[in-house]
Design a protein around this motif. Structure first.
Motif, PDB file in Angstrom:
ATOM      1  N   LEU A 125       0.835  -1.200   0.000  1.00 53.39           N
ATOM      2  CA  LEU A 125       0.000   0.000   0.000  1.00 53.39           C
ATOM      3  C   LEU A 125       0.869   1.249   0.000  1.00 53.39           C
ATOM      4  CD1 LEU A 125      -2.746  -0.988   2.611  1.00 53.39           C
ATOM      5  CD2 LEU A 125      -2.799  -1.257   0.116  1.00 53.39           C
ATOM      6  N   THR A 126       0.326   2.337  -0.518  1.00 48.00           N
ATOM      7  CA  THR A 126       1.062   3.603  -0.523  1.00 48.00           C
ATOM      8  C   THR A 126       1.099   4.183   0.887  1.00 48.00           C
ATOM      9  OG1 THR A 126      -0.894   4.965  -0.922  1.00 48.00           O
ATOM     10  CG2 THR A 126       0.240   4.054  -2.862  1.00 48.00           C
ATOM     11  N   GLY A 127       1.917   5.206   1.061  1.00 48.29           N
ATOM     12  CA  GLY A 127       1.970   5.873   2.352  1.00 48.29           C
ATOM     13  C   GLY A 127       0.622   6.434   2.755  1.00 48.29           C
ATOM     14  N   ARG A 128      -0.092   7.036   1.805  1.00 51.16           N
ATOM     15  CA  ARG A 128      -1.411   7.605   2.091  1.00 51.16           C
ATOM     16  C   ARG A 128      -2.392   6.512   2.515  1.00 51.16           C
ATOM     17  NH1 ARG A 128      -3.180  12.443   0.444  1.00 51.16           N
ATOM     18  NH2 ARG A 128      -1.547  12.534  -1.168  1.00 51.16           N
ATOM     19  N   GLU A 129      -2.382   5.396   1.791  1.00 51.50           N
ATOM     20  CA  GLU A 129      -3.307   4.303   2.117  1.00 51.50           C
ATOM     21  C   GLU A 129      -2.992   3.705   3.485  1.00 51.50           C
ATOM     22  OE1 GLU A 129      -4.191   2.711  -2.455  1.00 51.50           O
ATOM     23  OE2 GLU A 129      -2.462   1.975  -1.331  1.00 51.50           O
ATOM     24  N   ASN A 130      -1.715   3.661   3.826  1.00 54.74           N
ATOM     25  CA  ASN A 130      -1.343   3.138   5.147  1.00 54.74           C
ATOM     26  C   ASN A 130      -1.773   4.064   6.280  1.00 54.74           C
ATOM     27  OD1 ASN A 130       0.192   0.508   5.368  1.00 54.74           O
ATOM     28  ND2 ASN A 130       1.247   1.419   3.612  1.00 54.74           N
ATOM     29  N   ILE A 131      -1.835   5.367   5.999  1.00 53.15           N
ATOM     30  CA  ILE A 131      -2.340   6.304   7.009  1.00 53.15           C
ATOM     31  C   ILE A 131      -3.794   5.978   7.335  1.00 53.15           C
ATOM     32  CG2 ILE A 131      -2.935   8.711   7.473  1.00 53.15           C
ATOM     33  CD1 ILE A 131      -0.489   9.509   5.801  1.00 53.15           C
ATOM     34  N   TYR A 132      -4.594   5.741   6.295  1.00 55.17           N
ATOM     35  CA  TYR A 132      -6.005   5.403   6.516  1.00 55.17           C
ATOM     36  C   TYR A 132      -6.136   4.027   7.179  1.00 55.17           C
ATOM     37  CZ  TYR A 132      -7.661   9.423   3.875  1.00 55.17           C
ATOM     38  OH  TYR A 132      -7.948  10.704   3.476  1.00 55.17           O
ATOM     39  N   LEU A 133      -5.271   3.086   6.803  1.00 59.63           N
ATOM     40  CA  LEU A 133      -5.321   1.759   7.412  1.00 59.63           C
ATOM     41  C   LEU A 133      -5.018   1.842   8.913  1.00 59.63           C
ATOM     42  CD1 LEU A 133      -5.442  -1.342   7.256  1.00 59.63           C
ATOM     43  CD2 LEU A 133      -3.016  -1.321   6.622  1.00 59.63           C
ATOM     44  N   ASN A 134      -3.969   2.582   9.269  1.00 59.91           N
ATOM     45  CA  ASN A 134      -3.622   2.718  10.689  1.00 59.91           C
ATOM     46  C   ASN A 134      -4.711   3.434  11.467  1.00 59.91           C
ATOM     47  OD1 ASN A 134      -0.478   2.269  11.791  1.00 59.91           O
ATOM     48  ND2 ASN A 134      -0.749   2.106   9.596  1.00 59.91           N
ATOM     49  N   GLY A 135      -5.309   4.448  10.845  1.00 61.75           N
ATOM     50  CA  GLY A 135      -6.395   5.160  11.516  1.00 61.75           C
ATOM     51  C   GLY A 135      -7.584   4.255  11.776  1.00 61.75           C
ATOM     52  N   ALA A 136      -7.901   3.403  10.797  1.00 60.64           N
ATOM     53  CA  ALA A 136      -9.016   2.468  10.974  1.00 60.64           C
ATOM     54  C   ALA A 136      -8.725   1.475  12.093  1.00 60.64           C
ATOM     55  CB  ALA A 136      -9.284   1.742   9.657  1.00 60.64           C
ATOM     56  N   ILE A 137      -7.470   1.011  12.172  1.00 57.51           N
ATOM     57  CA  ILE A 137      -7.099   0.082  13.239  1.00 57.51           C
ATOM     58  C   ILE A 137      -7.277   0.736  14.610  1.00 57.51           C
ATOM     59  CG2 ILE A 137      -5.131  -1.147  14.270  1.00 57.51           C
ATOM     60  CD1 ILE A 137      -4.132  -1.647  11.411  1.00 57.51           C
ATOM     61  N   LEU A 138      -6.990   2.043  14.688  1.00 61.23           N
ATOM     62  CA  LEU A 138      -7.143   2.772  15.954  1.00 61.23           C
ATOM     63  C   LEU A 138      -8.601   3.125  16.257  1.00 61.23           C
ATOM     64  CD1 LEU A 138      -4.104   5.214  15.881  1.00 61.23           C
ATOM     65  CD2 LEU A 138      -4.475   3.337  17.466  1.00 61.23           C
ATOM     66  N   GLY A 139      -9.496   2.799  15.310  1.00 58.43           N
ATOM     67  CA  GLY A 139     -10.914   3.060  15.561  1.00 58.43           C
ATOM     68  C   GLY A 139     -11.398   4.405  15.070  1.00 58.43           C
ATOM     69  N   MET A 140     -10.661   5.056  14.200  1.00 62.32           N
ATOM     70  CA  MET A 140     -11.055   6.359  13.687  1.00 62.32           C
ATOM     71  C   MET A 140     -11.820   6.201  12.374  1.00 62.32           C
ATOM     72  SD  MET A 140      -7.546   8.499  14.418  1.00 62.32           S
ATOM     73  CE  MET A 140      -8.325  10.087  14.198  1.00 62.32           C
ATOM     74  N   ASN A 141     -12.723   7.107  12.117  1.00 65.17           N
ATOM     75  CA  ASN A 141     -13.455   7.066  10.855  1.00 65.17           C
ATOM     76  C   ASN A 141     -12.733   7.923   9.807  1.00 65.17           C
ATOM     77  OD1 ASN A 141     -14.294   9.823  11.201  1.00 65.17           O
ATOM     78  ND2 ASN A 141     -15.943   9.104  12.538  1.00 65.17           N
ATOM     79  N   LYS A 142     -13.223   7.852   8.571  1.00 66.67           N
ATOM     80  CA  LYS A 142     -12.538   8.520   7.475  1.00 66.67           C
ATOM     81  C   LYS A 142     -12.508  10.031   7.648  1.00 66.67           C
ATOM     82  CE  LYS A 142     -12.250   8.488   2.427  1.00 66.67           C
ATOM     83  NZ  LYS A 142     -12.828   7.962   1.168  1.00 66.67           N
ATOM     84  N   ALA A 143     -13.577  10.601   8.174  1.00 65.96           N
ATOM     85  CA  ALA A 143     -13.639  12.052   8.358  1.00 65.96           C
ATOM     86  C   ALA A 143     -12.571  12.518   9.352  1.00 65.96           C
ATOM     87  CB  ALA A 143     -15.030  12.453   8.838  1.00 65.96           C
ATOM     88  N   GLU A 144     -12.369  11.753  10.436  1.00 69.28           N
ATOM     89  CA  GLU A 144     -11.349  12.111  11.429  1.00 69.28           C
ATOM     90  C   GLU A 144      -9.953  12.044  10.828  1.00 69.28           C
ATOM     91  OE1 GLU A 144     -12.704  10.738  15.792  1.00 69.28           O
ATOM     92  OE2 GLU A 144     -12.838   9.119  14.321  1.00 69.28           O
ATOM     93  N   ILE A 145      -9.717  11.029   9.978  1.00 77.81           N
ATOM     94  CA  ILE A 145      -8.400  10.890   9.355  1.00 77.81           C
ATOM     95  C   ILE A 145      -8.183  11.999   8.328  1.00 77.81           C
ATOM     96  CG2 ILE A 145      -6.883   9.362   8.045  1.00 77.81           C
ATOM     97  CD1 ILE A 145      -8.530   7.013   9.173  1.00 77.81           C
ATOM     98  N   ASN A 146      -9.222  12.343   7.569  1.00 79.01           N
ATOM     99  CA  ASN A 146      -9.117  13.418   6.580  1.00 79.01           C
ATOM    100  C   ASN A 146      -8.705  14.729   7.233  1.00 79.01           C
ATOM    101  OD1 ASN A 146      -9.750  11.873   4.342  1.00 79.01           O
ATOM    102  ND2 ASN A 146     -11.944  12.291   4.461  1.00 79.01           N
ATOM    103  N   ALA A 147      -9.198  14.966   8.441  1.00 80.87           N
ATOM    104  CA  ALA A 147      -8.898  16.215   9.143  1.00 80.87           C
ATOM    105  C   ALA A 147      -7.431  16.285   9.574  1.00 80.87           C
ATOM    106  CB  ALA A 147      -9.807  16.358  10.364  1.00 80.87           C
ATOM    107  N   LYS A 148      -6.770  15.131   9.657  1.00 78.94           N
ATOM    108  CA  LYS A 148      -5.392  15.082  10.158  1.00 78.94           C
ATOM    109  C   LYS A 148      -4.357  14.787   9.077  1.00 78.94           C
ATOM    110  CE  LYS A 148      -5.768  15.491  14.737  1.00 78.94           C
ATOM    111  NZ  LYS A 148      -4.923  16.385  15.556  1.00 78.94           N
TER     112      LYS A 148
END
Length: 431
Positions: A125-148
């Motif tokens: 996965l790309t760096g960007r995709e891994n950011i979303y993957l890690n956020g999902a593992i931590l229990g964050m939704n897409k909107a929360e990850i987009n903000a960061k």
């Protein structure tokens, strides 16, 4: 009132060396039979202490044994110890990478971990995709990850490669992105192993600054493992010292670092001949070291404590195996509580050798103004003749405690946290 965010009770982890499992069907059945009856695993009653340098008598080893501690919200807990002490095992258990053999862990909130290079990253996965993957593992939704995400990418310094698969990243780039993700996705507890050492100096400074912001500014908790004592002392508010899988100290940072650097050994300046760990041809051996200080007109003789700013005499006694007269040089290296060199004393600087003769001889060093700040120092001793590797070398086997005084003559004692080391003059002579 302080809030406990992480509580560890009687935590232990046992491993079996060699093969996985008990190795025999009868042992497996025995373990299962105890488990269904709610009994303790019979194989937990055996096992060696986790000392990697010795050969054990058992196939079972306790990587951790009876660990107990609490961490307050907003606290930065440093964890130090030798290689194999159990630091990484403890963090893996806290991060739920592996489970404990016995004991309990009680925590509040999300835990983000950075244990190894590429932890939690998928290489395809790309760096960007891994950011979303890690956020999902931590229990964050897409909107929360987009903000960061913009902040995460900017902090990592990997913007040009953010849409490239991480399998093409260098280890330093991977750590940059992984730390940035772990630090910015708002975990309640951030767990960092010594993986930051892979990054360059600029990123290490940036990462430590971010961890300070997380703990002090945002009130979040950090668990930090490192062999960098300067980083531990600058960042941590509490310290846990592990040795052979057991907790030997928890408390103030400076005291814990002193204990770790001394190797939990008792130093006796008067009995150096007992030390086996020495290097040299042994034609002479360091027998003892004693310190005297002249402070406000009063002489304090033969102690292990001296006053800062006073005139100091250092008496070094030698036991000579080679008793004929010879010209020698002596050197002393001082290190502080963080194992940072602060001073060197030697008659090599003056190019004037000292002379040793007979079975025993004593060398005296005189320092007119000993201006190191108050703390305990460890001293390494080296002795030798010109053009030789030396007759004896002891590393950090002598201890001296410096007591703070008004050595500037201002009428007040400098603050204990003040740093500063001063150029010293020394004279060497026989007594």
């Amino acid at each position: 009132m302080n809030e406990v965010i992480l509580k560890i009770e009687n935590l232990s982890k046992q491993y079996r060396l060699g093969t996985v499992g008990t190795g025999t069907l009868s042992h497996d059945l025995n373990r299962w039979w105890h488990k269904v009856r709610g009994k303790e695993d019979p194989f937990l009653k055996i096992g060696d202490v986790n000392d990697r340098s010795t050969k054990g008598a058992s196939d079972y080893v306790w990587a951790l044994k009876d660990i107990n501690f609490e961490v307050q919200k907003g606290e930065v807990l440093g964890i130090i110890g030798k290689n194999g002490a159990g630091k990484s095992t403890l963090l893996k258990i806290l991060s739920k990478v592996t489970g404990p053999t016995t004991g309990s862990i009680k925590s509040k909130g999300r835990i983000a971990s950075l244990l190894e290079v590429g932890t939690g990253f998928h290489p395809e996965l790309t760096g960007r995709e891994n950011i979303y993957l890690n956020g999902a593992i931590l229990g964050m939704n897409k909107a929360e990850i987009n903000a960061k995400i913009d902040e995460i990418v900017a902090f990592s310094g990997c913007e040009r490669y953010i849409d490239t698969p991480v399998k093409r990243y260098s280890s330093g780039m991977t750590v940059r992105l992984a730390f940035s993700v772990a630090a910015h996705l708002e975990p309640d507890i951030l767990v960092i192993d010594e993986v930051l050492a892979v990054g360059d100096a600029e990123f290490q400074k940036k990462a430590i600054g971010k961890m300070q912001d997380i703990s002090k500014g945002e009130g979040r908790t950090v668990l930090f493992v490192s062999h960098d004592m300067a980083a531990i002392q600058n960042l941590c508010t509490e310290l846990l010292v592990l040795e052979n899988g057991k907790s030997i100290y928890q408390g103030k940072v400076v005291e814990g670092i002193d204990l770790y650097l001394k190797g939990n050994r008792s130093i006796d300046n008067k009995s150096l001949l007992k030390i086996k760990n020495r290097v040299g041809d042994k034609t002479s051996l360091f027998k003892s070291v004693s310190f005297s200080s002249e402070y406000k007109g009063k002489m304090y003789s033969k102690t292990d404590k001296i006053y800062s700013g006073s005139k100091v005499y250092i008496d070094i006694e030698l036991k000579n195996i080679l008793t004929t007269k010879r010209a020698i040089y002596i050197a002393m290296d001082f290190v502080d509580s963080r194992n940072i060199p602060v001073m060197n004393i030697s008659n090599e600087f003056t190019k004037k050798p000292l002379y040793s003769k007979g079975e025993f001889s004593t060398i005296r060093f005189e320092i007119p103004d000993f201006n190191l700040r108050a703390m305990e120092y460890l001293i390494s001793l080296w002795g030798g003749e010109v053009g030789t590797a030396g007759f004896d070398y002891l590393q950090n086997e002598v201890k001296i405690e410096v007591i703070e005084t008004d050595f500037f003559g201002t009428g007040s004692i400098p603050r204990a946290k003040q740093h500063g080391y001063f150029l010293l003059h020394n004279n060497c002579e026989n007594i």
